[in-house]
Design a protein around this motif. Structure first.
Motif, PDB file in Angstrom:
ATOM      1  N   GLN A 170       0.906  -1.189   0.074  1.00 14.36           N
ATOM      2  CA  GLN A 170       0.069  -0.019   0.101  1.00 14.36           C
ATOM      3  C   GLN A 170       1.035   1.230   0.012  1.00 14.36           C
ATOM      4  O   GLN A 170       1.505   1.534   0.922  1.00 14.36           O
ATOM      5  CB  GLN A 170      -0.999  -0.032   1.238  1.00 14.36           C
ATOM      6  N   GLN A 174      -9.009  11.064  -7.202  1.00 15.28           N
ATOM      7  CA  GLN A 174      -8.996   9.837  -8.039  1.00 15.28           C
ATOM      8  C   GLN A 174      -8.290  10.298  -9.090  1.00 15.28           C
ATOM      9  O   GLN A 174      -7.724   9.129  -9.474  1.00 15.28           O
ATOM     10  CB  GLN A 174     -10.308   9.575  -8.040  1.00 15.28           C
ATOM     11  N   GLU A 199      -5.180   7.345 -10.190  1.00 20.83           N
ATOM     12  CA  GLU A 199      -5.295   6.854 -11.669  1.00 20.83           C
ATOM     13  C   GLU A 199      -4.105   7.026 -12.425  1.00 20.83           C
ATOM     14  O   GLU A 199      -3.465   6.219 -13.230  1.00 20.83           O
ATOM     15  CB  GLU A 199      -6.557   7.209 -12.368  1.00 20.83           C
ATOM     16  N   TYR A 220      -2.778  -1.136  -8.936  1.00 17.89           N
ATOM     17  CA  TYR A 220      -4.169  -0.758  -9.021  1.00 17.89           C
ATOM     18  C   TYR A 220      -4.646   0.116  -7.679  1.00 17.89           C
ATOM     19  O   TYR A 220      -3.923   0.384  -6.932  1.00 17.89           O
ATOM     20  CB  TYR A 220      -5.064  -2.148  -8.983  1.00 17.89           C
ATOM     21  N   ARG A 221      -6.090   0.676  -8.037  1.00 21.75           N
ATOM     22  CA  ARG A 221      -6.501   1.525  -6.861  1.00 21.75           C
ATOM     23  C   ARG A 221      -7.961   0.641  -6.162  1.00 21.75           C
ATOM     24  O   ARG A 221      -8.513   0.092  -6.974  1.00 21.75           O
ATOM     25  CB  ARG A 221      -6.904   2.805  -7.470  1.00 21.75           C
ATOM     26  N   GLU A 222      -8.059   1.107  -5.115  1.00 23.78           N
ATOM     27  CA  GLU A 222      -9.280   0.647  -4.331  1.00 23.78           C
ATOM     28  C   GLU A 222      -9.875   1.577  -3.564  1.00 23.78           C
ATOM     29  O   GLU A 222      -9.299   2.258  -2.838  1.00 23.78           O
ATOM     30  CB  GLU A 222      -8.697  -0.533  -3.467  1.00 23.78           C
ATOM     31  N   VAL A 223     -11.092   1.758  -4.058  1.00 25.52           N
ATOM     32  CA  VAL A 223     -12.115   2.936  -3.329  1.00 25.52           C
ATOM     33  C   VAL A 223     -12.645   2.262  -1.710  1.00 25.52           C
ATOM     34  O   VAL A 223     -13.160   1.260  -1.658  1.00 25.52           O
ATOM     35  CB  VAL A 223     -13.092   3.265  -3.966  1.00 25.52           C
ATOM     36  N   VAL A 224     -12.257   3.175  -0.729  1.00 23.85           N
ATOM     37  CA  VAL A 224     -12.814   2.796   0.611  1.00 23.85           C
ATOM     38  C   VAL A 224     -13.685   3.807   0.821  1.00 23.85           C
ATOM     39  O   VAL A 224     -13.207   5.037   0.971  1.00 23.85           O
ATOM     40  CB  VAL A 224     -11.630   2.322   1.327  1.00 23.85           C
ATOM     41  N   ASN A 252      -9.155   6.526  -1.923  1.00 19.19           N
ATOM     42  CA  ASN A 252      -8.489   5.838  -3.116  1.00 19.19           C
ATOM     43  C   ASN A 252      -7.096   5.229  -2.480  1.00 19.19           C
ATOM     44  O   ASN A 252      -6.337   6.122  -2.224  1.00 19.19           O
ATOM     45  CB  ASN A 252      -8.196   6.757  -4.390  1.00 19.19           C
ATOM     46  N   LYS A 253      -7.227   4.040  -2.434  1.00 19.36           N
ATOM     47  CA  LYS A 253      -6.184   3.410  -1.757  1.00 19.36           C
ATOM     48  C   LYS A 253      -5.033   2.892  -3.121  1.00 19.36           C
ATOM     49  O   LYS A 253      -5.599   2.482  -4.218  1.00 19.36           O
ATOM     50  CB  LYS A 253      -6.264   1.960  -1.197  1.00 19.36           C
ATOM     51  N   LEU A 268      -2.471   0.538  -4.608  1.00 25.20           N
ATOM     52  CA  LEU A 268      -1.911  -0.724  -4.138  1.00 25.20           C
ATOM     53  C   LEU A 268      -1.172  -1.351  -5.402  1.00 25.20           C
ATOM     54  O   LEU A 268      -1.376  -0.940  -6.333  1.00 25.20           O
ATOM     55  CB  LEU A 268      -3.033  -1.642  -3.801  1.00 25.20           C
ATOM     56  N   TYR A 276      -2.853  -9.745   1.926  1.00 24.65           N
ATOM     57  CA  TYR A 276      -3.979  -9.765   0.778  1.00 24.65           C
ATOM     58  C   TYR A 276      -4.730 -11.038   1.077  1.00 24.65           C
ATOM     59  O   TYR A 276      -4.294 -12.051   1.007  1.00 24.65           O
ATOM     60  CB  TYR A 276      -3.164  -9.594  -0.382  1.00 24.65           C
TER      61      TYR A 276
END
Length: 178
Positions: free
Chosen positions: A106, A113, A117, A131-135, A143-144, A146, A176
């Protein structure tokens, strides 16, 4: 005279009311309970169970809560630019590796965002599986950023200095679970 008659009528009404309330309870005795009939559930049949010896499970590193994660607020112009790596970057993991538990890096949690991106595109161009992960947090969506996953923690830890050189972000290796 009317007052004596009224007193007698009120006294008679009180005695009749007490008799109606108290006498049935005295003559009934114990109240009867109505029990409902029900069918019993049969007991579980005796089955021989083979015991499996306990295996040693390695301790897992659980991700820390998002409250303790450092949040950077950057605009698209303020986000760090990725420098091109001097060595060949690792290849992306296969789909079989992604389905197994492993490790990820991380790099940060961002509000913007577009910045994330852009960083994801640049990391992918450099050969990293980013990649990104929305929390959802108390402050709104974040946006994480990762990188990974990987099956060997040591390999990802070895990538941390290269990623810091590329992104100027301090990353950390986390567990993970697909």
């Amino acid at each position: 005279m009317a007052s004596k008659l009224q007193n007698r009528i009120v006294g008679s009404v009180i005695l009749i009311a007490l008799a109606v309330i108290i006498l049935p309870e005295l003559f009934d005795g114990k109240p009867q309970k109505q029990e409902e009939s029900f069918e019993t559930i049969p007991l579980q049949p005796d089955v021989e169970v083979a015991e499996v010896p306990a295996q040693s499970v390695p301790e897992r590193e659980l991700p820390q809560s998002l409250d303790r994660v450092e949040t950077l607020e950057l605009d698209a112009d303020d986000a760090p630019q990725i420098k091109k790596p001097t060595q060949k970057a690792n290849e992306a993991p296969s789909t079989a590796e992604i389905e197994q538990p492993g490790w990820i890096i991380q790099l940060g949690v961002f509000r913007n965002q577009e910045s994330v991106e852009r960083l994801v595109k640049e990391l992918r161009a450099a050969g990293y599986p980013a990649y990104r992960e929305v929390v959802q947090t108390a402050q709104g969506p974040r946006n994480k950023l990762l990188v990974g996953p990987g099956l060997v923690k040591a390999e990802l830890e070895a990538d941390l200095p290269k990623l810091k050189e590329l992104t100027e972000l301090n990353g950390r290796v986390m567990r993970y679970e697909p």
